[in-house]
Design an enzyme around this catalytic site. Structure first.
Site, PDB file in Angstrom:
ATOM      1  N   LYS A 126       3.768  -3.349   6.971  1.00 39.02           N
ATOM      2  CA  LYS A 126       3.874  -3.693   5.551  1.00 39.02           C
ATOM      3  C   LYS A 126       5.251  -3.308   5.012  1.00 39.02           C
ATOM      4  CE  LYS A 126      -1.016  -3.356   4.178  1.00 39.02           C
ATOM      5  NZ  LYS A 126      -1.127  -4.674   3.515  1.00 39.02           N
ATOM      6  N   ASP A 166       5.402   7.485   5.575  1.00 40.16           N
ATOM      7  CA  ASP A 166       4.919   8.447   6.566  1.00 40.16           C
ATOM      8  C   ASP A 166       4.396   7.711   7.794  1.00 40.16           C
ATOM      9  OD1 ASP A 166       3.969  10.616   7.953  1.00 40.16           O
ATOM     10  OD2 ASP A 166       2.229  10.949   6.666  1.00 40.16           O
ATOM     11  N   SER A 203       0.839  -1.188   0.000  1.00 35.47           N
ATOM     12  CA  SER A 203       0.000   0.000   0.000  1.00 35.47           C
ATOM     13  C   SER A 203       0.877   1.242   0.000  1.00 35.47           C
ATOM     14  CB  SER A 203      -0.923   0.012   1.215  1.00 35.47           C
ATOM     15  OG  SER A 203      -1.721   1.184   1.233  1.00 35.47           O
TER      16      SER A 203
END
Length: 419
Positions: free
Chosen positions: A285, A268, A263
């Site tokens: 992830k 951030d 994703s």
């Protein structure tokens, strides 16, 4: 009984007046109709139960599933073995039902070798997370290919995901495995595979109590907050440990290429997705991506934008993908992509050599329509690679934990001073 009570409470009123009798007659008619419906339902249920009781076979509908099931076969599925029947069961196409021991002649179309597409020179592909919305679309797309695939193996988390695949009306080799608790169940699916496509992800669920609180706040015109979420399996368990287990199993089985669908937003730590259920899903992830890059396997890492279930209204064709790196596309106006377009990208990344050793972000342009002759080789060849030199997840989580402890300490001191 109601009329008798009314005559006692109000003896001056006539017992059999029209005003008194009409409600009673209406209630009586409703009761009689309900009794008739219940009687019909019980009769039908009894006859169906007798018919089913005569059969030791489970009635199954769908494609690619056997018509005989037993506890032994279900146990074999949970152990990662293929769903094969030991009772000479046969494949049945959708809309056709088989009742072997009832003595009924059922029209059925059996699946032969000609119905199952198999390219001896093609690849054996394993898709994990096949029960999800994107995974099921990818399995259906790969199954529709005429060439390039020797065997397709779909891994789901539970029998619920298996039933979802059945509704797609295709012949699927389905495996059931929990990538976190029982990663060894993946061994049967990984054996002899060429490509692994990872589509697993932790799924947040909204807390019902938070919805009730928001409703009350809106009712009393108070300041509305945000709903709270929870994870059945946390992002650390699914997106880090689970994906790490898949990569390890793929390396052990000799898988040549791993396509990981992740994703955008991983650069951030303060991304809003990380705050959902305090799961830090994008950080975990990101850690799995770094582990795949350092594993020595050939890889393709895809960071799609916001996923939508339908394409742009009024546009029947697919859209041209727009690629980037390091979340630079988050500053654009269009930051989403349809699941159908993402499936096309993953599908071509499996077969294009130029997609190997690439990590990139992708969204849909929503302006330029992609034709059938789109050059996917050139698209992958012109991609850049994301930068993974940023602090690892442990460092970010340590900083977040220290800040949270500091805020807790401030709150305690403030409460002590006020008391």
């Amino acid at each position: 009984h109601a009329l008798w009570l009314r005559s006692i409470m109000a003896p001056d009123t006539h017992l059999y007046s029209t005003r008194n009798l009409l409600p009673s007659f209406a209630i009586l008619i409703l009761v009689l109709l309900t009794c008739v419906q219940c009687s019909n339902a019980l009769t039908a249920g009894t006859s169906t139960a007798k018919s089913i009781g005569q059969s030791t076979n489970a009635i199954r509908l769908g494609i690619g599933r056997t018509t005989r099931t037993s506890r032994r076969q279900q146990t074999r599925r949970m152990e990662g073995g293929r769903a094969r029947s030991q009772n000479k069961a046969q494949f049945v196409y959708p809309g056709l039902m088989r009742l072997d021991s009832l003595g009924l002649r059922q029209l059925q179309v059996m699946a032969s070798d000609e119905n199952i597409k198999s390219d001896p020179m093609g690849k054996t592909i394993v898709v994990t997370g096949a029960g999800g919305r994107t995974g099921s679309k990818l399995c259906l797309e790969l199954e529709n290919l005429d060439l390039g695939i020797k065997e397709l193996r779909c891994v789901v988390h539970s029998f619920r995901g298996e039933r979802k695949l059945q509704k797609l009306q295709k012949l699927f080799n389905t495996y059931i495995a929990d990538i976190y608790r029982n990663p060894e169940n993946l061994a049967g699916a990984m054996e002899g595979a060429d490509t692994l496509v990872i589509l697993t992800s932790a799924m947040p669920k909204i807390k019902k109590r938070s919805i009730a609180k928001l409703g009350l706040a809106k009712l009393f015109r108070r300041k509305l907050g945000r709903p709270s979420f929870r994870y059945k399996q946390t992002p650390e368990q699914v997106d880090w440990i689970g994906q790490k287990n898949q990569i390890d199993m793929a390396k052990e089985a000799g898988v040549k290429h791993v396509v990981l669908v992740s994703s955008m937003g991983g650069t951030d730590p303060n991304n809003s997705l990380n705050k959902i259920g305090d799961g830090n899903i994008l950080l975990w992830k990101r850690k799995a991506e770094q582990y795949l890059i350092n594993s020595g396997l050939k890889y393709t890492i895809i960071h799609p934008g916001g996923l939508t279930d339908s394409k742009k209204k009024g546009v029947s064709s697919s859209m041209v993908p727009v690629a980037g790196v390091d979340d630079e596309l988050l500053s654009k106006n269009h930051r989403s992509i349809s699941r159908d377009d993402l499936v096309d990208i993953v599908n071509n990344a499996i077969f294009e050599d130029s997609a190997i050793e690439k990590s990139f972000d992708v969204v849909a342009s929503y302006e330029e329509v992609r034709d059938d002759g789109y050059d996917w080789g050139a698209f992958f060849a012109n991609l850049s690679h994301c930068d993974y030199s940023s602090p690892v997840v442990e460092d970010v989580l340590a900083v977040q934990k220290a800040l949270k402890a500091k805020e807790t300490m401030k709150a305690r001191l403030k409460s002590l001073m006020m008391s």
